[in-house]
Design a protein around this motif. Structure first.
Motif, mmCIF file in Angstrom:
data_model
loop_
_atom_site.group_PDB
_atom_site.id
_atom_site.type_symbol
_atom_site.label_atom_id
_atom_site.label_comp_id
_atom_site.label_asym_id
_atom_site.label_seq_id
_atom_site.Cartn_x
_atom_site.Cartn_y
_atom_site.Cartn_z
ATOM 1 N N VAL A 123 0.681 -1.156 0.134
ATOM 2 C CA VAL A 123 -0.004 -0.062 0.061
ATOM 3 C C VAL A 123 0.864 1.158 -0.187
ATOM 4 N N SER A 124 2.066 1.148 0.633
ATOM 5 C CA SER A 124 2.704 2.333 1.002
ATOM 6 C C SER A 124 3.559 2.633 -0.326
ATOM 7 N N VAL A 125 3.893 1.592 -1.268
ATOM 8 C CA VAL A 125 4.361 1.618 -2.363
ATOM 9 C C VAL A 125 3.357 2.263 -3.338
ATOM 10 N N ALA A 126 2.200 1.893 -3.577
ATOM 11 C CA ALA A 126 1.166 2.396 -4.216
ATOM 12 C C ALA A 126 1.005 3.727 -4.215
ATOM 13 N N GLU A 127 0.966 4.265 -2.829
ATOM 14 C CA GLU A 127 0.867 5.784 -2.312
ATOM 15 C C GLU A 127 2.102 6.752 -3.196
ATOM 16 N N GLN A 128 3.285 5.934 -2.951
ATOM 17 C CA GLN A 128 4.637 6.591 -3.233
ATOM 18 C C GLN A 128 4.240 6.625 -4.919
ATOM 19 N N ALA A 129 3.915 5.613 -5.469
ATOM 20 C CA ALA A 129 3.797 5.719 -7.157
ATOM 21 C C ALA A 129 2.992 6.753 -7.291
ATOM 22 N N LEU A 130 1.909 6.853 -6.694
ATOM 23 C CA LEU A 130 0.875 7.948 -7.159
ATOM 24 C C LEU A 130 1.451 9.433 -6.912
ATOM 25 N N GLU A 131 2.084 9.362 -5.770
ATOM 26 C CA GLU A 131 2.765 10.723 -5.630
ATOM 27 C C GLU A 131 4.011 11.162 -6.625
ATOM 28 N N GLN A 132 4.681 10.063 -7.074
ATOM 29 C CA GLN A 132 5.673 10.105 -8.094
ATOM 30 C C GLN A 132 4.952 10.603 -9.507
ATOM 31 N N GLY A 133 3.917 10.053 -9.560
ATOM 32 C CA GLY A 133 3.221 10.282 -11.015
ATOM 33 C C GLY A 133 2.634 11.443 -10.972
ATOM 34 N N ILE A 134 2.188 11.894 -9.808
ATOM 35 C CA ILE A 134 1.543 13.301 -9.871
ATOM 36 C C ILE A 134 2.628 14.275 -9.944
ATOM 37 N N ALA A 135 3.840 14.243 -9.284
ATOM 38 C CA ALA A 135 4.929 15.312 -9.315
ATOM 39 C C ALA A 135 5.217 15.412 -10.980
ATOM 40 N N GLU A 136 5.005 14.386 -11.843
ATOM 41 C CA GLU A 136 5.364 14.715 -13.352
ATOM 42 C C GLU A 136 4.125 15.219 -14.117
ATOM 43 N N ALA A 137 3.017 15.495 -13.401
ATOM 44 C CA ALA A 137 1.921 16.083 -13.950
ATOM 45 C C ALA A 137 1.926 17.523 -14.211
ATOM 46 N N VAL A 138 2.948 18.131 -14.834
ATOM 47 C CA VAL A 138 3.067 19.739 -15.108
ATOM 48 C C VAL A 138 3.366 19.917 -16.201
ATOM 49 N N ALA A 139 2.987 21.282 -16.579
ATOM 50 C CA ALA A 139 2.893 21.688 -17.863
ATOM 51 C C ALA A 139 4.203 21.551 -18.557
ATOM 52 N N GLY A 140 4.215 21.028 -19.616
ATOM 53 C CA GLY A 140 5.655 20.917 -20.528
ATOM 54 C C GLY A 140 5.946 19.652 -20.483
ATOM 55 N N ALA A 141 5.455 18.753 -19.528
ATOM 56 C CA ALA A 141 6.027 17.224 -19.393
ATOM 57 C C ALA A 141 5.237 16.436 -20.435
ATOM 58 N N ARG A 142 5.576 15.288 -20.801
ATOM 59 C CA ARG A 142 5.033 14.516 -21.554
ATOM 60 C C ARG A 142 3.995 13.388 -20.742
ATOM 61 N N LEU A 143 2.875 13.250 -21.198
ATOM 62 C CA LEU A 143 1.941 12.227 -20.439
ATOM 63 C C LEU A 143 2.902 11.153 -20.147
ATOM 64 N N SER A 144 3.636 10.205 -20.917
ATOM 65 C CA SER A 144 4.427 9.124 -20.531
ATOM 66 C C SER A 144 5.194 9.270 -19.219
ATOM 67 N N ASP A 145 5.648 10.468 -19.132
ATOM 68 C CA ASP A 145 6.433 10.879 -17.763
ATOM 69 C C ASP A 145 5.782 10.326 -16.523
ATOM 70 N N ILE A 146 4.427 10.599 -16.418
ATOM 71 C CA ILE A 146 3.519 10.194 -15.198
ATOM 72 C C ILE A 146 3.785 8.788 -15.362
ATOM 73 N N SER A 147 3.382 8.070 -16.310
ATOM 74 C CA SER A 147 3.268 6.476 -16.442
ATOM 75 C C SER A 147 4.823 5.964 -15.746
ATOM 76 N N HIS A 148 5.724 6.600 -16.539
ATOM 77 C CA HIS A 148 6.906 5.718 -16.174
ATOM 78 C C HIS A 148 7.219 5.986 -14.654
ATOM 79 N N ALA A 149 7.129 7.170 -14.415
ATOM 80 C CA ALA A 149 7.359 7.696 -12.791
ATOM 81 C C ALA A 149 6.778 6.369 -12.012
ATOM 82 N N ILE A 150 5.355 6.058 -12.389
ATOM 83 C CA ILE A 150 4.650 5.099 -11.616
ATOM 84 C C ILE A 150 5.459 3.797 -11.482
#
Ligand code: MG
Length: 252
Positions: A123-150
């Motif tokens: 569960v803690s890894v799932a939460e960390q993965a979500l957090e890292q995915g969200i950190a990539e959801a910024v203007a100028g990034a590419r969509l799959s940067d979110i996917s990859h971070a997770i």
């Protein structure tokens, strides 16, 4: 086509997100041994109605619940009903609400007296993965940067990501473009822009990534019947940061 929300629409997304988060957090507090998932669903209906909203799930392609309640080896889309929560369960709750035409979508996974350290870590890894995915959801990034971070967080932890179900754009509809896989190489897909609103939702399995859908047509379980965790936030892409629209407020 990815729909960009105006500042006014983002305000309405914030309101929907706040309601979804509050319902999620109130339901999470009710999770205890002996409580049925149907009772959680009943309570969700009350809370959602009291907020002047409606469930985004109820009736969606015929789904019979106001929430999804997915226990242990159930990954997502568990139908609430007579199933009674027991000590040691891993309980994922997914809440989607529509308020003034806009959807808020969020999920959490709650451990009921779980002592197995590997399940706690899941569960803690799932939460960390979500957090890292969200950190990539910024203007100028590419969509799959979110996917990859997770995927990176999950794979490093020795767990696996579900591939058949993915995150998604969200707005006036629960499922808008784009699809957001929880795996893949970085730097691919559309460039993220201010005003995009995304439901990011890693589904993390302890064992194999493979899943199957049960005969009810909804319940998704892990193929090896090992536990799975699911967490989700609706976020808005902004300049230099992502805003979590379904953050816990603490206040009720
Ligand atoms: Mg979702």
């Amino acid at each position: 086509m990815i729909i960009i929300k105006t500042p006014e629409e983002l305000e309405r997304m914030r309101a929907s997100g706040r309601i979804a988060a509050r319902v999620r957090d109130e339901l999470a507090k009710k999770i205890a041994p002996g409580v049925t998932t149907g009772e959680l669903d009943e309570y969700a209906r009350e809370l959602i109605a009291a907020a002047g909203a409606r469930s985004a799930f109820l009736g969606y392609r015929g789904f019979p619940g106001a929430i999804c309640a997915s226990l242990n080896n159930v990954v997502v889309h568990g139908i609430p009903g007579r199933q009674r929560i027991a000590l040691g369960d891993v309980v994922s709750l997914d809440v989607g609400v529509v308020h003034e035409g806009f959807v808020g979508d969020t999920a959490t996974t709650v451990l009921v007296g779980v002592t197995d350290p590997n399940v706690v870590r899941l569960v803690s890894v799932a939460e960390q993965a979500l957090e890292q995915g969200i950190a990539e959801a910024v203007a100028g990034a590419r969509l799959s940067d979110i996917s990859h971070a997770i995927e990176r967080v999950v794979v490093q932890a020795g767990f696996s990501v579900v591939r058949e179900f993915v995150g998604h754009g969200v707005g006036r509809s629960m499922h808008e473009d784009p699809q957001i896989p929880n795996y893949g190489p970085p730097g691919r897909g559309p460039k993220l822009k201010v005003g995009m609103t995304l439901a990011i939702e890693p589904m993390v399995n302890m064992g194999v990534a493979d899943v199957e859908v049960l005969a009810d047509g909804w319940t998704v379980t892990t193929k090896d019947r090992l536990p799975s965790a699911h967490v989700e936030h609706t976020v808005a892409v902004l300049e230099g940061r992502a805003e979590i629209l379904t953050k816990s407020s603490g206040a009720v």
